[in-house]
Design a protein around this motif. Sequence first.
Motif, mmCIF file in Angstrom:
data_model
loop_
_atom_site.group_PDB
_atom_site.id
_atom_site.type_symbol
_atom_site.label_atom_id
_atom_site.label_comp_id
_atom_site.label_asym_id
_atom_site.label_seq_id
_atom_site.Cartn_x
_atom_site.Cartn_y
_atom_site.Cartn_z
ATOM 1 N N THR A 1 -16.815 33.055 14.312
ATOM 2 C CA THR A 1 -16.804 31.715 14.899
ATOM 3 C C THR A 1 -18.180 31.065 14.799
ATOM 4 O O THR A 1 -18.295 29.855 14.945
ATOM 5 C CB THR A 1 -16.378 31.758 16.377
ATOM 6 O OG1 THR A 1 -17.257 32.613 17.075
ATOM 7 C CG2 THR A 1 -14.943 32.230 16.507
ATOM 8 N N GLU A 2 -19.214 31.875 14.536
ATOM 9 C CA GLU A 2 -20.563 31.342 14.416
ATOM 10 C C GLU A 2 -21.343 32.218 13.453
ATOM 11 O O GLU A 2 -21.178 33.448 13.415
ATOM 12 C CB GLU A 2 -21.254 31.326 15.777
ATOM 13 C CG GLU A 2 -22.550 30.568 15.797
ATOM 14 C CD GLU A 2 -23.066 30.324 17.204
ATOM 15 O OE1 GLU A 2 -24.232 29.945 17.322
ATOM 16 O OE2 GLU A 2 -22.305 30.514 18.172
ATOM 17 N N GLN B 1 -25.426 32.363 11.454
ATOM 18 C CA GLN B 1 -26.753 31.777 11.270
ATOM 19 C C GLN B 1 -27.475 32.585 10.209
ATOM 20 O O GLN B 1 -27.441 33.825 10.212
ATOM 21 C CB GLN B 1 -27.543 31.785 12.577
ATOM 22 C CG GLN B 1 -28.837 31.018 12.447
ATOM 23 C CD GLN B 1 -29.420 30.641 13.795
ATOM 24 O OE1 GLN B 1 -28.783 30.818 14.819
ATOM 25 N NE2 GLN B 1 -30.620 30.120 13.785
ATOM 26 N N HIS C 1 -26.811 27.150 9.854
ATOM 27 C CA HIS C 1 -26.090 27.533 11.062
ATOM 28 C C HIS C 1 -24.683 26.944 10.986
ATOM 29 O O HIS C 1 -24.514 25.734 10.911
ATOM 30 C CB HIS C 1 -26.844 26.994 12.291
ATOM 31 C CG HIS C 1 -26.257 27.456 13.588
ATOM 32 N ND1 HIS C 1 -26.454 26.777 14.752
ATOM 33 C CD2 HIS C 1 -25.494 28.525 13.912
ATOM 34 C CE1 HIS C 1 -25.828 27.400 15.735
ATOM 35 N NE2 HIS C 1 -25.241 28.460 15.240
ATOM 36 N N VAL D 1 -20.836 26.774 12.793
ATOM 37 C CA VAL D 1 -20.054 27.019 14.007
ATOM 38 C C VAL D 1 -18.638 26.545 13.718
ATOM 39 O O VAL D 1 -18.425 25.414 13.305
ATOM 40 C CB VAL D 1 -20.632 26.258 15.225
ATOM 41 C CG1 VAL D 1 -19.759 26.475 16.444
ATOM 42 C CG2 VAL D 1 -22.060 26.683 15.498
#
Length: 149
Positions: A20-21, A23, A32, A34
């Motif tokens: 879900t995220e 970086q 990054h 998201v």
Amino acid sequence: MMEFENLLTLIKAVSDSELTEFQYEEEGVNIHFVKEQPQQIPVEIQTIPAAAVTAAVPENSAAAASEEPEGMIVKSPLVGTFYAAPAEDADPFVSLGDTVKKGQTLAIVEAMKLMNEIESDYNGKIAEIYVENGQAVEYGQPLFRIVNQ
């Protein structure tokens, strides 16, 4: 610095994954990602007792079955918008009472900006048109009733 093709590969990998995220940092470049989680809507299923279902069936269901309209039903193969004509100012593909042949275009259903021609699976006469031009239709919804001549 990361090459564009590698960046595209990375974006696809993150999109296809359960992440879900994400970086990433390299040589002063910071990436990054998201992803929003799809909202889950709780569904409540109700069961109906069998006695209630059998009570709802009419006693003379054989008579009710014989009252169904004769002919073959052409149903929508997809969800979309029904168009009776190829263009706004054009005549409809078919009208009530028209004779049609198997493979003849009866209408168009637009789905996701694609125009899908609805063809007749039957030879016969248009006995009923169930939908209006521009109306939204569902998968399996009756569009036309065709009867033998």
